[in-house]
Structure formats: structure tokens, C-alpha cells
Scaffold this motif. Structure first.
Motif, PDB file in Angstrom:
ATOM      1  N   GLY A   1       0.817  -1.209   0.000  1.00 22.35           N
ATOM      2  CA  GLY A   1       0.000   0.000   0.000  1.00 22.35           C
ATOM      3  C   GLY A   1       0.846   1.252   0.000  1.00 22.35           C
ATOM      4  N   ALA A   2       1.968   1.207   0.712  1.00 20.19           N
ATOM      5  CA  ALA A   2       2.871   2.351   0.749  1.00 20.19           C
ATOM      6  C   ALA A   2       3.438   2.646  -0.634  1.00 20.19           C
ATOM      7  CB  ALA A   2       4.002   2.100   1.738  1.00 20.19           C
ATOM      8  N   LYS A   3       3.889   1.617  -1.320  1.00 16.69           N
ATOM      9  CA  LYS A   3       4.444   1.806  -2.661  1.00 16.69           C
ATOM     10  C   LYS A   3       3.389   2.361  -3.612  1.00 16.69           C
ATOM     11  CE  LYS A   3       6.788  -0.541  -6.472  1.00 16.69           C
ATOM     12  NZ  LYS A   3       5.912   0.103  -7.476  1.00 16.69           N
ATOM     13  N   ALA A   4       2.177   1.786  -3.549  1.00 18.26           N
ATOM     14  CA  ALA A   4       1.108   2.256  -4.428  1.00 18.26           C
ATOM     15  C   ALA A   4       0.738   3.708  -4.114  1.00 18.26           C
ATOM     16  CB  ALA A   4      -0.116   1.350  -4.287  1.00 18.26           C
TER      17      ALA A   4
ATOM     18  N   THR B   1       7.113   4.989   5.936  1.00 25.65           N
ATOM     19  CA  THR B   1       8.372   5.738   5.968  1.00 25.65           C
ATOM     20  C   THR B   1       9.568   4.989   5.381  1.00 25.65           C
ATOM     21  OG1 THR B   1       8.415   5.183   8.352  1.00 25.65           O
ATOM     22  CG2 THR B   1       7.856   7.440   7.744  1.00 25.65           C
ATOM     23  N   PRO B   2       9.685   3.640   5.515  1.00 31.17           N
ATOM     24  CA  PRO B   2      10.828   2.994   4.856  1.00 31.17           C
ATOM     25  C   PRO B   2      10.806   3.174   3.344  1.00 31.17           C
ATOM     26  CG  PRO B   2       9.879   1.534   6.510  1.00 31.17           C
ATOM     27  CD  PRO B   2       8.920   2.677   6.344  1.00 31.17           C
ATOM     28  N   ALA B   3       9.645   2.986   2.718  1.00 32.80           N
ATOM     29  CA  ALA B   3       9.540   3.133   1.265  1.00 32.80           C
ATOM     30  C   ALA B   3       9.751   4.584   0.843  1.00 32.80           C
ATOM     31  CB  ALA B   3       8.179   2.630   0.781  1.00 32.80           C
ATOM     32  N   PHE B   4       9.244   5.518   1.652  1.00 29.47           N
ATOM     33  CA  PHE B   4       9.403   6.938   1.321  1.00 29.47           C
ATOM     34  C   PHE B   4      10.868   7.349   1.400  1.00 29.47           C
ATOM     35  CE2 PHE B   4       8.821  11.525   2.765  1.00 29.47           C
ATOM     36  CZ  PHE B   4       8.710  11.997   1.466  1.00 29.47           C
ATOM     37  N   ALA B   5      11.562   6.920   2.446  1.00 28.37           N
ATOM     38  CA  ALA B   5      12.990   7.234   2.577  1.00 28.37           C
ATOM     39  C   ALA B   5      13.780   6.633   1.425  1.00 28.37           C
ATOM     40  CB  ALA B   5      13.518   6.726   3.920  1.00 28.37           C
TER      41      ALA B   5
ATOM     42  N   ILE C   1      22.059  13.791  -1.909  1.00 25.45           N
ATOM     43  CA  ILE C   1      22.413  13.463  -0.529  1.00 25.45           C
ATOM     44  C   ILE C   1      21.866  12.074  -0.195  1.00 25.45           C
ATOM     45  CG2 ILE C   1      22.412  15.875   0.191  1.00 25.45           C
ATOM     46  CD1 ILE C   1      19.670  15.318   1.524  1.00 25.45           C
ATOM     47  N   GLU C   2      22.306  11.517   0.938  1.00 25.50           N
ATOM     48  CA  GLU C   2      21.787  10.227   1.383  1.00 25.50           C
ATOM     49  C   GLU C   2      20.562  10.454   2.269  1.00 25.50           C
ATOM     50  OE1 GLU C   2      23.109   6.234   3.954  1.00 25.50           O
ATOM     51  OE2 GLU C   2      24.503   7.923   3.714  1.00 25.50           O
ATOM     52  N   VAL C   3      19.499   9.706   2.018  1.00 25.03           N
ATOM     53  CA  VAL C   3      18.282   9.775   2.829  1.00 25.03           C
ATOM     54  C   VAL C   3      17.946   8.371   3.299  1.00 25.03           C
ATOM     55  CG1 VAL C   3      15.866  10.479   2.943  1.00 25.03           C
ATOM     56  CG2 VAL C   3      17.433  11.687   1.396  1.00 25.03           C
ATOM     57  N   ARG C   4      17.696   8.215   4.606  1.00 25.77           N
ATOM     58  CA  ARG C   4      17.254   6.917   5.088  1.00 25.77           C
ATOM     59  C   ARG C   4      16.358   7.088   6.300  1.00 25.77           C
ATOM     60  NH1 ARG C   4      23.095   5.920   6.750  1.00 25.77           N
ATOM     61  NH2 ARG C   4      23.174   6.096   9.032  1.00 25.77           N
ATOM     62  N   GLU C   5      15.546   6.073   6.565  1.00 26.33           N
ATOM     63  CA  GLU C   5      14.710   6.090   7.757  1.00 26.33           C
ATOM     64  C   GLU C   5      15.618   5.977   8.978  1.00 26.33           C
ATOM     65  OE1 GLU C   5      10.650   3.890   9.183  1.00 26.33           O
ATOM     66  OE2 GLU C   5      12.400   2.617   8.829  1.00 26.33           O
ATOM     67  N   ALA C   6      15.374   6.821   9.974  1.00 26.49           N
ATOM     68  CA  ALA C   6      16.219   6.847  11.153  1.00 26.49           C
ATOM     69  C   ALA C   6      16.038   5.591  11.993  1.00 26.49           C
ATOM     70  CB  ALA C   6      15.898   8.083  11.992  1.00 26.49           C
TER      71      ALA C   6
ATOM     72  N   LEU D   1      18.026  12.061   7.952  1.00 25.99           N
ATOM     73  CA  LEU D   1      17.365  10.989   8.685  1.00 25.99           C
ATOM     74  C   LEU D   1      15.880  11.304   8.798  1.00 25.99           C
ATOM     75  CD1 LEU D   1      19.972  10.396  11.546  1.00 25.99           C
ATOM     76  CD2 LEU D   1      19.559   8.957   9.524  1.00 25.99           C
ATOM     77  N   LEU D   2      15.045  10.407   8.267  1.00 26.65           N
ATOM     78  CA  LEU D   2      13.599  10.568   8.285  1.00 26.65           C
ATOM     79  C   LEU D   2      13.021   9.881   9.514  1.00 26.65           C
ATOM     80  CD1 LEU D   2      10.923  11.369   6.723  1.00 26.65           C
ATOM     81  CD2 LEU D   2      11.011   9.052   5.753  1.00 26.65           C
ATOM     82  N   ALA D   3      12.255  10.616  10.296  1.00 22.53           N
ATOM     83  CA  ALA D   3      11.645  10.046  11.497  1.00 22.53           C
ATOM     84  C   ALA D   3      10.713   8.896  11.104  1.00 22.53           C
ATOM     85  CB  ALA D   3      10.853  11.116  12.247  1.00 22.53           C
ATOM     86  N   PRO D   4      10.837   7.747  11.759  1.00 19.66           N
ATOM     87  CA  PRO D   4       9.959   6.627  11.432  1.00 19.66           C
ATOM     88  C   PRO D   4       8.516   6.902  11.854  1.00 19.66           C
ATOM     89  CG  PRO D   4      11.355   6.078  13.305  1.00 19.66           C
ATOM     90  CD  PRO D   4      11.829   7.400  12.787  1.00 19.66           C
ATOM     91  N   GLY D   5       7.565   6.513  11.017  1.00 19.54           N
ATOM     92  CA  GLY D   5       6.166   6.714  11.339  1.00 19.54           C
ATOM     93  C   GLY D   5       5.755   5.948  12.573  1.00 19.54           C
ATOM     94  N   GLY D   6       4.856   6.534  13.354  1.00 17.64           N
ATOM     95  CA  GLY D   6       4.367   5.887  14.551  1.00 17.64           C
ATOM     96  C   GLY D   6       5.262   6.026  15.754  1.00 17.64           C
ATOM     97  N   LYS D   7       6.421   6.678  15.603  1.00 17.83           N
ATOM     98  CA  LYS D   7       7.390   6.842  16.691  1.00 17.83           C
ATOM     99  C   LYS D   7       7.719   8.330  16.837  1.00 17.83           C
ATOM    100  CE  LYS D   7       8.147   2.288  16.935  1.00 17.83           C
ATOM    101  NZ  LYS D   7       7.862   1.436  18.121  1.00 17.83           N
TER     102      LYS D   7
END
Length: 360
Positions: free
Chosen positions: A88-91, A215-219, A228-233, A245-251
């Protein structure tokens, strides 16, 4: 006049339920409900609704294809309904890529366990998107790194400070860039981050209101698009130049400093913290760790998350920027910054990334 809504979903039950919920709000009026994307393209051209709610998986024509067609033929703000799964995230990201401005979980209990609260949030989101005539921007799609085109809205030059009018930052003044956003944020973040060079000299922290499954798919998608490098924190990640560093959803994501190392801590939300992640929570920790040495940027989004954290940053001597109204999908979070007198600059989305690069 009420905001006029077209509902697109292959489930008759869902169409009826959504119609009932939206029509119960006097600010909204459902003007049509159709079962597939092909009908959606036709009815948008015919009815000219203010906003479309769109399912992703449908027969005849899926929601992503329909969104792409609508944005080409009759550009209209589109709110996607999505499942909170990895697929669902990818879609959903593909739908934003096609031109949708926002999304909500299709299971209303994923919005809130309280039915009345879920209904309220749904209506608020539909109204906010549909009442903003600037919600459709020519700077689509999400996956392009081309320079965006300004919205077709006249903005008086004196209404906002432009980058050239801002006081020059002292070299070495900033040690961190913190960016917070919500509705419309996935596209806005991409527009900003793709302007930064690969040798960008500062670390960045990103707070986007988004479910944990997204958030993993978005990062990952941002990382593919940006120099630049972007990743889920992850808990314990160290801040490094050129790393966002992208804040993980739900946290919640906060900064921590020990033995000369600055890292992020990922924590559970406390009672009363409505946003997960919260811009206020992260900005507050930035104010504590980097007093007077951070640049905060608040982009498009509903509500006022980020205002109190930005206030603490500003009191410590840091700089705060806000996205201008004309380029926002929803002028809520940036408006809260401006109305509180916290904004050192108010900039169109198309200029923010360049302005960051020039001032760090």
C-alpha cells in the motif's frame, strides 16, 4: 458554497458510507460517486468537483492511472485511500508521483479508533484540500528532479521576504537543518531535498506525518532521487554531513548528545502526543542540543505541529523559515509559524532548497 466532492471506489458499500459521512458535514457536498477510474476521468471533466477521493485498486482503470489522466486533462486535487501495508505504501507513493496531493487509510479505524474522531479527521482533510484552489501545482510528479514551475497564483513581491532579501548567515552558524511537514509533504520534501548537492555540509532531520509502514519506502524513494543520502532513522544513528534521517512513522525522534557524538533516539509516543512523529518533539530536542545553531524549515501541512518547537529554537537564537501560502497544499503548519511571529523568512517551495544550499 460547500466543497464539491467526487467519490471514486469500486465498492458500493464504501461509496455509500463515504457519501453519508461527507454529506453530514455542511461544508461538503458529494456531487457524484463512480466505480472505476475511467468513469472518474469522465465525471471530473463533466462535474468539475473541488476534490476527488480515489481508491487505488479498481477494475477498468486503476486509481493511479486515473489520477495521471485527471492531472493531465482536468487537474483537480485528489485524496487517495490506501491500505497501511508495504504494498500500500508503494502504491500510495506512486499515486503521489502521478499527482495526488494526499492520502488516508481506507480502514477508518486506522485513522482513529474513535469513529467520531475518524469522521472528523476525514472531513477536515477533504475540506482542507478541496477548499484550497492552489492545491494542484504544476510541479508534479514526485519522481522528477526538474525545477518546479511556480503555481499560477499572483503573489505580491512585498508579501514575503525572498532569499536575496534575507540576512546572510554567518559561515559555520548552522550545524543542522530540521524540516517538518504534513499534508503535501512528500512532494514538498522531494522538491527541497533534490536541490541539495551531494557534498551538502550539514546533517538533516526530517519529520513527515506518515504511518510506520510508509516511511521505509518513502525514505528509499527519496534516497534514489537525491544527491544526498536519505534513510529512515534507526535508534542510535549518528548525525553526519549530507545525511538526512527521516523520522519513522508511529514513533518519536529526538536528538541526544554524548561523548561528543550527536545521535537520534527513537522512542514511543507519550500520552497526549497526537502526531507520531511530531515536529514539535524533534524541534524541541534540536533547540536543546543545538541552541542558536540550527535552521528549522516548516513546510505544507494541516494544524500547528512545529510551532512550539520552533518557538524554543527561535528563543535559543536559531533560524526559522516557513513555506509561503501560495505554494502550500494546506497552509496550516507554516501559517502557525508566521502568525506566531516566528518566521525569519517566508519562501515559495521552489526556492527553499536553493536558499538552504546558499546559506549553510
Amino acid at each position: 458554497m460547500p466543497v464539491r466532492v467526487l467519490i471514486v471506489d469500486d465498492s458500493g458499500f464504501f461509496r455509500r458510507r463515504l457519501t453519508e459521512m461527507l454529506n453530514a458535514d455542511p461544508r461538503l457536498e458529494v456531487v457524484g460517486a463512480v466505480a472505476d477510474g475511467a468513469q472518474a476521468v469522465e465525471q471530473v471533466a463533466k462535474l468539475r468537483p473541488d476534490v476527488v477521493t480515489m481508491d487505488i485498486e479498481m477494475p477498468v482503470m486503476d486509481g493511479i492511472t486515473a489520477t495521471r489522466r485527471i492531472m493531465t486533462v482536468t487537474p483537480t486535487p485528489i485524496l487517495m485511500f490506501s491500505s497501511l501495508t508495504t504494498d500500500g505504501a508503494k502504491a500510495t507513493l506512486d499515486a503521489l508521483d502521478a499527482g495526488a496531493v494526499d492520502y488516508l487509510p481506507k480502514k477508518f479505524e486506522d485513522i482513529s479508533r474513535d469513529q467520531d474522531e475518524a469522521k472528523r479527521q476525514l472531513c477536515e482533510r477533504v475540506y482542507a484540500i478541496g477548499s484550497n484552489k492552489r492545491a494542484v501545482h504544476p510541479q508534479r510528479p514526485l519522481s522528477t528532479t526538474a525545477a518546479p514551475t511556480r503555481p499560477a497564483v499572483a503573489v505580491a513581491a512585498a508579501a514575503r521576504p525572498v532569499p536575496s532579501a534575507m540576512p546572510a548567515a554567518r559561515r559555520g552558524q548552522y550545524r543542522l537543518v530540521a524540516i517538518g511537514t504534513s499534508t503535501g509533504g512528500p512532494v514538498a520534501l522531494q522538491q527541497v531535498l533534490t536541490k541539495l548537492p551531494g557534498n551538502f555540509p550539514l546533517p538533516l532531520v526530517l519529520i513527515q506525518h506518515m504511518p510506520g509502514s510508509f516511511t521505509p519506502a518513502f525514505a528509499q524513494r527519496l534516497n534514489q532521487l537525491c544527491a544526498i543520502e536519505v534513510r529512515e532513522a534507526k535508534d542510535g544513528d549518528e548525525l553526519k554531513p549530507g545525511l538526512a534521517l527521516l523520522a519513522p512513522g508511529g514513533k518519536q525522534m529526538v536528538l541526544d548528545q554524548r561523548a561528543g557524538r550527536t545521535t537520534v533516539r527513537i522512542t514511543e509516543s507519550e500520552p497526549g502526543q497526537n502526531y507520531k512523529p511530531s515536529v514539535d518533539v524533534t524541534f524541541t530536542s534540536v533547540a536543546r542540543i543545538f541552541p542558536g545553531q540550527a535552521l528549522a524549515v516548516v513546510l505544507t501541512g494541516m494544524g500547528a505541529d512545529g510551532r512550539e518547537g520552533a518557538r524554543l529554537m527561535k528563543q535559543g537564537g536559531s533560524t526559522v523559515w516557513a513555506q509561503d501560502e501560495a505554494s502550500c497544499v494546506v497552509y496550516g503548519m507554516p501559517a502557525a509559524i508566521v502568525e506566531a511571529g516566528l518566521a525569519d523568512a517566508v519562501l515559495p517551495l521552489s526556492e527553499i532548497g536553493t536558499a538552504i544550499s546558499q546559506r549553510v
